[in-house]
Design a protein around this motif. Structure first.
Motif, PDB file in Angstrom:
ATOM      1  N   LEU A 116      22.796  35.265  78.727  1.00 32.37           N
ATOM      2  CA  LEU A 116      22.092  34.057  78.386  1.00 32.37           C
ATOM      3  C   LEU A 116      21.448  33.417  79.999  1.00 32.37           C
ATOM      4  O   LEU A 116      20.231  33.084  79.852  1.00 32.37           O
ATOM      5  CB  LEU A 116      23.044  33.067  78.005  1.00 32.37           C
ATOM      6  N   GLU A 117      22.113  33.735  80.969  1.00 29.44           N
ATOM      7  CA  GLU A 117      21.419  33.201  82.330  1.00 29.44           C
ATOM      8  C   GLU A 117      19.953  34.299  82.528  1.00 29.44           C
ATOM      9  O   GLU A 117      19.058  33.705  82.829  1.00 29.44           O
ATOM     10  CB  GLU A 117      22.489  33.519  83.458  1.00 29.44           C
ATOM     11  N   SER A 120      17.441  32.907  80.344  1.00 29.73           N
ATOM     12  CA  SER A 120      17.122  31.556  80.369  1.00 29.73           C
ATOM     13  C   SER A 120      15.659  31.069  80.462  1.00 29.73           C
ATOM     14  O   SER A 120      15.590  29.796  79.985  1.00 29.73           O
ATOM     15  CB  SER A 120      17.948  30.819  81.595  1.00 29.73           C
ATOM     16  N   GLU A 121      14.853  31.800  80.924  1.00 32.45           N
ATOM     17  CA  GLU A 121      13.431  31.333  81.045  1.00 32.45           C
ATOM     18  C   GLU A 121      12.535  31.975  79.891  1.00 32.45           C
ATOM     19  O   GLU A 121      11.386  31.754  79.658  1.00 32.45           O
ATOM     20  CB  GLU A 121      12.844  31.659  82.231  1.00 32.45           C
ATOM     21  N   GLU A 122      13.228  32.700  79.043  1.00 31.00           N
ATOM     22  CA  GLU A 122      12.623  33.151  77.863  1.00 31.00           C
ATOM     23  C   GLU A 122      12.482  32.137  76.616  1.00 31.00           C
ATOM     24  O   GLU A 122      13.479  31.311  76.707  1.00 31.00           O
ATOM     25  CB  GLU A 122      13.505  34.572  77.505  1.00 31.00           C
ATOM     26  N   PRO A 124      13.825  30.683  73.199  1.00 32.50           N
ATOM     27  CA  PRO A 124      15.049  30.724  72.573  1.00 32.50           C
ATOM     28  C   PRO A 124      15.185  31.597  71.433  1.00 32.50           C
ATOM     29  O   PRO A 124      16.261  32.091  71.218  1.00 32.50           O
ATOM     30  CB  PRO A 124      15.100  29.353  72.175  1.00 32.50           C
ATOM     31  N   SER A 127      17.134  34.820  72.949  1.00 28.00           N
ATOM     32  CA  SER A 127      18.308  34.797  73.217  1.00 28.00           C
ATOM     33  C   SER A 127      19.271  34.334  71.924  1.00 28.00           C
ATOM     34  O   SER A 127      20.372  34.157  71.978  1.00 28.00           O
ATOM     35  CB  SER A 127      18.691  33.698  74.255  1.00 28.00           C
ATOM     36  N   GLN A 131      23.049  34.120  72.107  1.00 30.86           N
ATOM     37  CA  GLN A 131      23.849  32.806  71.848  1.00 30.86           C
ATOM     38  C   GLN A 131      25.018  32.447  71.008  1.00 30.86           C
ATOM     39  O   GLN A 131      26.001  32.027  71.223  1.00 30.86           O
ATOM     40  CB  GLN A 131      22.775  31.696  71.829  1.00 30.86           C
TER      41      GLN A 131
END
Length: 171
Positions: A116-117, A120-122, A124, A127, A131
């Motif tokens: 997830l880290e 994080s800039e991708e 939603p 992820s 998630q």
């Protein structure tokens, strides 16, 4: 049973256990060994007795048991004065196995957190699957101690009402 070969209904049960355990990732022959050790009499069997009961080769059964002993699902021991090993189901094996699996939930949650880290800039949507997995393992990690506690309480209550375990292997 006085005969050394398992009867048809016993073999049917053994195979059903083996099929269930195979679906969980265990080799079918190892599942057969577990199935037999759950119902055999006496509860402690030699390699030869297990193989004969299930009409399989000693070599095949030996290989199957070699997979089960390190995982502690089956105990291998030797009686004083005997030359051969005996095998039996460890009465606490299932609980210990499940607890070991549960201890890995936190480890896997940490791995998914790293993913997830990484994302994080991708967007939603990228992820979302990760998630969901993270949330599930976080929930499992939180809930499993409660499950173990409820199990221990249920076991205590059962033993209070049935101290001998009524032959169900709960001693």
């Amino acid at each position: 049973m006085t005969d050394t070969t398992a009867g048809p209904l016993e073999l049917e049960f053994v195979e059903a256990v083996a099929m269930q355990l195979e679906q969980q990732g265990l080799v079918r022959m190892s599942g057969r060994a577990i199935g037999w050790l759950l119902i055999c009499e006496p509860a402690e069997q030699t390699l030869g007795q297990i193989a004969e009961a299930l009409s399989v080769s000693v070599g095949a059964m030996s290989a199957a048991l070699r997979h089960l002993v390190p995982g502690r699902l089956v105990e291998r021991f030797r009686r004083p004065g005997e030359r051969g090993d005996r095998y039996r189901i460890d009465p606490h094996a299932w609980i210990e196995h499940a607890m070991t699996q549960a201890s890995r939930y936190g480890e896997f949650r940490h791995v998914t957190a790293r993913g997830l880290e990484l994302l994080s800039e991708e967007p939603p949507a990228r992820s979302r699957r990760l998630q969901e997995m993270y949330d599930f393992y976080e929930w499992l990690e939180r809930e499993m101690p409660l499950v173990w506690s409820r199990w221990e309480q249920a076991k205590k209550e059962r033993m209070q009402h049935d101290p001998c375990g009524a032959g169900r292997g709960t001693q």
